[in-house]
Design a protein around this motif. Sequence first.
Motif, PDB file in Angstrom:
ATOM      1  N   TYR A   1      48.344  36.761  41.808  1.00  0.00           N
ATOM      2  CA  TYR A   1      48.221  36.903  43.056  1.00  0.00           C
ATOM      3  C   TYR A   1      50.301  37.680  42.475  1.00  0.00           C
ATOM      4  N   THR A   2      49.747  39.034  43.576  1.00  0.00           N
ATOM      5  CA  THR A   2      51.073  39.484  43.470  1.00  0.00           C
ATOM      6  C   THR A   2      51.690  39.338  44.566  1.00  0.00           C
TER       7      THR A   2
ATOM      8  N   TYR B   1      52.765  41.547  49.228  1.00  0.00           N
ATOM      9  CA  TYR B   1      51.338  41.916  50.328  1.00  0.00           C
ATOM     10  C   TYR B   1      50.419  41.019  49.720  1.00  0.00           C
TER      11      TYR B   1
ATOM     12  N   ARG C   1      48.109  40.142  46.764  1.00  0.00           N
ATOM     13  CA  ARG C   1      47.045  41.509  46.061  1.00  0.00           C
ATOM     14  C   ARG C   1      46.862  40.730  44.974  1.00  0.00           C
TER      15      ARG C   1
ATOM     16  N   PHE D   1      44.802  40.503  41.176  1.00  0.00           N
ATOM     17  CA  PHE D   1      44.696  41.380  40.549  1.00  0.00           C
ATOM     18  C   PHE D   1      43.387  40.556  39.618  1.00  0.00           C
TER      19      PHE D   1
ATOM     20  N   SER E   1      36.870  45.720  46.671  1.00  0.00           N
ATOM     21  CA  SER E   1      37.168  46.197  45.417  1.00  0.00           C
ATOM     22  C   SER E   1      37.010  46.482  44.012  1.00  0.00           C
TER      23      SER E   1
ATOM     24  N   SER F   1      40.065  47.928  38.784  1.00  0.00           N
ATOM     25  CA  SER F   1      41.172  47.587  39.922  1.00  0.00           C
ATOM     26  C   SER F   1      42.249  46.099  39.593  1.00  0.00           C
ATOM     27  N   GLY F   2      41.540  45.721  39.114  1.00  0.00           N
ATOM     28  CA  GLY F   2      42.963  44.440  39.038  1.00  0.00           C
ATOM     29  C   GLY F   2      44.140  44.544  38.203  1.00  0.00           C
TER      30      GLY F   2
ATOM     31  N   ARG G   1      45.622  47.950  37.791  1.00  0.00           N
ATOM     32  CA  ARG G   1      46.337  49.079  38.911  1.00  0.00           C
ATOM     33  C   ARG G   1      46.925  48.637  39.270  1.00  0.00           C
ATOM     34  N   ALA G   2      46.632  47.555  39.691  1.00  0.00           N
ATOM     35  CA  ALA G   2      47.053  46.590  41.580  1.00  0.00           C
ATOM     36  C   ALA G   2      47.985  45.837  40.741  1.00  0.00           C
TER      37      ALA G   2
ATOM     38  N   PHE H   1      51.143  48.559  39.550  1.00  0.00           N
ATOM     39  CA  PHE H   1      51.687  48.888  40.761  1.00  0.00           C
ATOM     40  C   PHE H   1      53.027  48.615  41.066  1.00  0.00           C
TER      41      PHE H   1
END
Length: 231
Positions: free
Chosen positions: A119-120, A124, A126, A128, A138, A199-200, A202-203, A206
């Motif tokens: 998790y980030t 937030y 998110r 991954f 996603s 998706s992971g 990319r999250a 970022f």
Amino acid sequence: MDLARALAALPAPLIKARHGAQASPSPAPAGGVLDRRRLLLIPAISISIGSFQYTLDKAAAKAEFADMPALRGKDYGKTKMKYPDYTETESGLQYKDLRVGDGPSPRNGETVVVDWDGYTIGYYGRIFEARNKTKGGSFEGGDKDFYKFKLGSGQVIPAFEEAISGMAPRGVRRIIVPPDLGYPDNDFNKLGPKPTTFSGQRALDFVLRNQGLIDKTLLFDIELLKIIPSQ
């Protein structure tokens, strides 16, 4: 600015007298005409004030997220979060055992089989990477292969290496990873573990590559499934 005060401060219209005479105040227009003129000025003043405020807000946002080379890789002056129910090691890694395993801990040269969440947490929260199987809107796909690496080989980020070296099989450990114990050069392609879905990736990418003031602290849940002795 108060619109009523702005309108009240406007001077009465002046006209020049003919034949070079000095200008003199014109007769006051009828009350209805003056009121209509003032009403016509209200939208213009409101638009000007709104445009000025938008410019200030845009400039502030640009300054907040501007690239600051001197701050890259730093904690941006933010006080480091310390959690009272976590144990902090000398390196700065914080961990908590969600489930204590049984048996001896792995040694350098042995291969460990793990499952993990990522998790980030500094941005937030998110996800991954999802443990057991991919989940979330996603994240697509079914069960995934477990992650394997040789302990002490430098294949994974320092936080992963340190955390697993103190675990026992079937244990689950949650770790909070500061940037200096995470992915080198903010690139998850250099060391594992790497997200298994687009998706992971990319999250995570970022957050790691963002040049703004984004907290790059990460959180992992690690389950040690098996230790394979060195040959």
